[in-house]
Design an enzyme around this catalytic site. Sequence first.
Site, PDB file in Angstrom:
ATOM      1  N   ASP A   1       2.663  13.762  15.665  1.00 58.29           N
ATOM      2  CA  ASP A   1       2.268  13.578  14.035  1.00 58.29           C
ATOM      3  C   ASP A   1       1.602  13.895  13.318  1.00 58.29           C
ATOM      4  OD1 ASP A   1       4.412  13.747  12.098  1.00 58.29           O
ATOM      5  OD2 ASP A   1       4.204  11.656  11.808  1.00 58.29           O
TER       6      ASP A   1
ATOM      7  N   LEU B   1       0.928  -1.356  -0.242  1.00 58.48           N
ATOM      8  CA  LEU B   1      -0.108   0.047   0.056  1.00 58.48           C
ATOM      9  C   LEU B   1       0.730   1.496  -0.292  1.00 58.48           C
ATOM     10  CD1 LEU B   1      -3.007  -0.810   2.212  1.00 58.48           C
ATOM     11  CD2 LEU B   1      -2.916  -0.780   0.322  1.00 58.48           C
ATOM     12  N   GLY B   2       2.125   1.010   0.304  1.00 56.96           N
ATOM     13  CA  GLY B   2       3.378   2.472   0.455  1.00 56.96           C
ATOM     14  C   GLY B   2       3.983   1.806   2.209  1.00 56.96           C
ATOM     15  N   GLN B   3       5.166   3.134   2.315  1.00 57.98           N
ATOM     16  CA  GLN B   3       6.048   2.917   2.849  1.00 57.98           C
ATOM     17  C   GLN B   3       5.934   4.086   4.105  1.00 57.98           C
ATOM     18  OE1 GLN B   3       8.468   0.795   1.582  1.00 57.98           O
ATOM     19  NE2 GLN B   3       9.689   1.718   4.277  1.00 57.98           N
ATOM     20  N   GLY B   4       5.700   3.391   4.891  1.00 55.34           N
ATOM     21  CA  GLY B   4       6.049   4.642   5.533  1.00 55.34           C
ATOM     22  C   GLY B   4       7.095   4.725   6.713  1.00 55.34           C
TER      23      GLY B   4
ATOM     24  N   PRO C   1       7.057  -0.273   5.357  1.00 54.21           N
ATOM     25  CA  PRO C   1       6.194  -0.785   4.277  1.00 54.21           C
ATOM     26  C   PRO C   1       5.181  -1.064   4.705  1.00 54.21           C
ATOM     27  CG  PRO C   1       7.447  -2.621   3.865  1.00 54.21           C
ATOM     28  CD  PRO C   1       8.449  -1.359   4.872  1.00 54.21           C
ATOM     29  N   VAL C   2       3.812  -0.674   3.657  1.00 51.82           N
ATOM     30  CA  VAL C   2       2.072  -1.245   4.735  1.00 51.82           C
ATOM     31  C   VAL C   2       1.624  -1.520   3.706  1.00 51.82           C
ATOM     32  CG1 VAL C   2       0.429  -0.388   5.230  1.00 51.82           C
ATOM     33  CG2 VAL C   2       2.169   0.861   5.895  1.00 51.82           C
TER      34      VAL C   2
END
Length: 847
Positions: A657, A538-541, A545-546
């Site tokens: 955050d 889904l993406g990179q935190g 990654p997620v």
Amino acid sequence: MDHRASTIFRLVDRLLSCVFLIIIWSDCSCHLVCSNRDVITQRTPLRDNRETLVSAGGIFELGFFTPNGTSDGRRYVGIWYKFSPSTIVWVANRNNPLVDPSGVFSVRDGNLHVLNERTGSSLWSTDLGISRSANQTVMLLDSGNLVLIEGTEKGESLWESFQYPTDTFLPGMEIDANLTLTSWINKDDPGRGDFVFKVDDRERDIHFITMNKSIPYWKSGDKIPISDKIPDIVVNLLTKFNSATSNPNSTANKPFKKDDYNGSRLVITFDGYIQYHNWVKLQKSWQLIWWEPTDRCSIFNACGNFGSCNATNSLACKCLPGFKPSDPEKWNSGDFSGGCNRVTQCSKNDTFVTVKLMSAGKPDSEGYQTDDETECMKECLRSCPCKAYSLQAAKNTSLRRGDSSTSTRSCSIWLEDLRDLQEGYADGGLSLLVRVLSSDLEGNIQQPPEDRSPTKGTSFLVIIVSIVPCTSYLVNLESIRSDQRSKELLKLDTQKRINYLINSAEFEQEDGESIDVPFFDFESILAATDGFSDANKLGQGGYGPVYKGIFPGGQEIAMKRLSSASGQGLQEFKNEVVLIAKLQHRNLVRLRGYCVQGEEKILLYEYMPNKSLDSFIFDDKQSMLLDWEMRFNIILGIARGLLYLHQDSRLRIIHRDLKSSNILLDQDMEPKISDFGLARIVGGKQTEANTSRVVGTYGYMSPEYALEGLFSVKSDVFSFGVVLLEIISGKRNTRLVQSEQLSLLGYAWRLWTENKVLDLMDPSLQGSYKEDQYVKCFKVGLLCVQEDPSDRPTVPSIITMLDSETAAIPTPQQPAFVLRRGSAIASSSSSKPETIAEITATLEEGR
């Protein structure tokens, strides 16, 4: 004489000291015995002064409690696990709490009572009728059963709590038509909630049902084919370890024993989930073994009558061919409860469409065995109420017509509205032929030639049409393969997961308190994410990654895989587990579980199909989908989530955050604050703290935090103000406004001073915005980003200003906006040395 008197005095003094020590020892011993007793009699009631009953083996405890430490002082009598005091399994006066610590739990007139000692009134009783006998004993057993006995321990049992459970089913109970589990109202209120779990007495086999008030919410049966929704270990628990009444479709190799259920419980949660938990001693936590409903399509009749549900589709519901939503406005808004209806009722021009890979409610008639589909179709056409038919594999108990020696299938007929339809069913499903009017299909079928075969002997034209495109079919097949692979893993379930917990016992809270979050084994996570494939990423935190994962039943989960290369990741991982496990609010993302194995550390969150807020407001096309009403509701939702963190939760939490990419949107576009890796707990009435290591995201950090490391609830208020202005403008604060060389905050301030506030508005809001609400949001946004923290409003006052028509809004002062010159960060109103804050990476897509 003086010497003799002195000696006597010394002897008396020593004697008195010994007597005093004996008295003290006796008092302590009595206190220890009293505080650990397991019985109540008429002469020895239990008072609300920290006195409790403890079962003989020290497994269960009974006493007065306040739910989850709420501050309103409500007091209840309940039973909990001695080793897990926050896990309440039974409540006596659940609908009638004490409002002060004046309670007494005692036997009076042959009944067990919860009394208000100050007024003498009874708030709850066993209601057995008045007895003249004064020789009753109340005992708490190691099973968790509270029993009222006539006489001593071996006397006649007059009443048992096992026959009157609240929301929890314990080993040793037996569910029948008279026994139900009723949920709490919410996590802080044990009163009778909306959800009831019980035997479905309309079924011949053993089936169970959850009711939401008077409406079925989830069923274990009522499917074609009937799905084995409840695992054998749970069925056996509910039927009191009686293998003879276990699931008829059982695949267990051996019957379960009572010892298999030590530390097990079944609970109906306040939001309608039926869950089976197991306590793992070495991990000191509960493991969630099984739950239902597993996804939105598991909810009974999730899409209403004639609506089909697909758990793998973000839209979830669609009408059958030839049907339209009963209430299009509600349907388009995501409320599918009204279902669909057929435009034209029964007609001689009716035809059938085939809907494949589905499960459906039970038919009204399972007629006769036949291999002739035309004959089955005719049977349906003879009756106007007939809505659909299906030719399924024959059962031995089916009625037969004609020669049954070669008949292998049975004709099933549905006369009532079709309910609880699901696509992508993993166990084969059925081919359901739905009756429709040809003209209602709007060109989806081809008309056949006029000539008909005279041997068929029917005046009706029957067209069998497949409505499942090849691409959809392939998607469903892949979903089935994935689901079947996950089910294979699930067969290993209890012992394998427990072994993982034992091997992963390195992770626990620093204070030793148990974590009420389920543990997932690494192998099941690999199966759910297809080995962390790129297709599921889904993406990179900031810390890894997620991925999207799909568990048995179609349950979608977002998994944050902690990167081994992250130096500070472990602490943030523990932080999120400990924090979010204690946080429950509709505007906070929910933690579903965690996994620890070797270097692998994974957090499992609820999946948000609409991704993050920034993916909408900063995209020219997506922003068109967010009208003013939706944006205003999102702003209020974020504020309410912050209020919970700052004030209403058991902990006082500063997020540190908060930003647009950390606001996730569920299927109803409800905002949920996520990513608590940087959050900090402040104690008691403390509202601020400092740190030697500044972390956060440039553009959202308050100046006092970025420059001095000071953070407080007002730091979150600053971040909220930035997000609010981003929502109404569609512009990022981390980028300069074109041709203005100003940040978003600087540009907003300039427009305020020039009385041009409408110039900040996202152009896509033209035509849908309410000017008074927009101006109110503009002012509140500027108030939140003022440089001096003391000038910024608190979150309660923010909600009041936004949600009230009459609340006065102060005039904002110049904000702490920043200019960007090259790569430097400069405060527009501070002469303090520059500090470049650490920037956290941001997920651009939903988790």
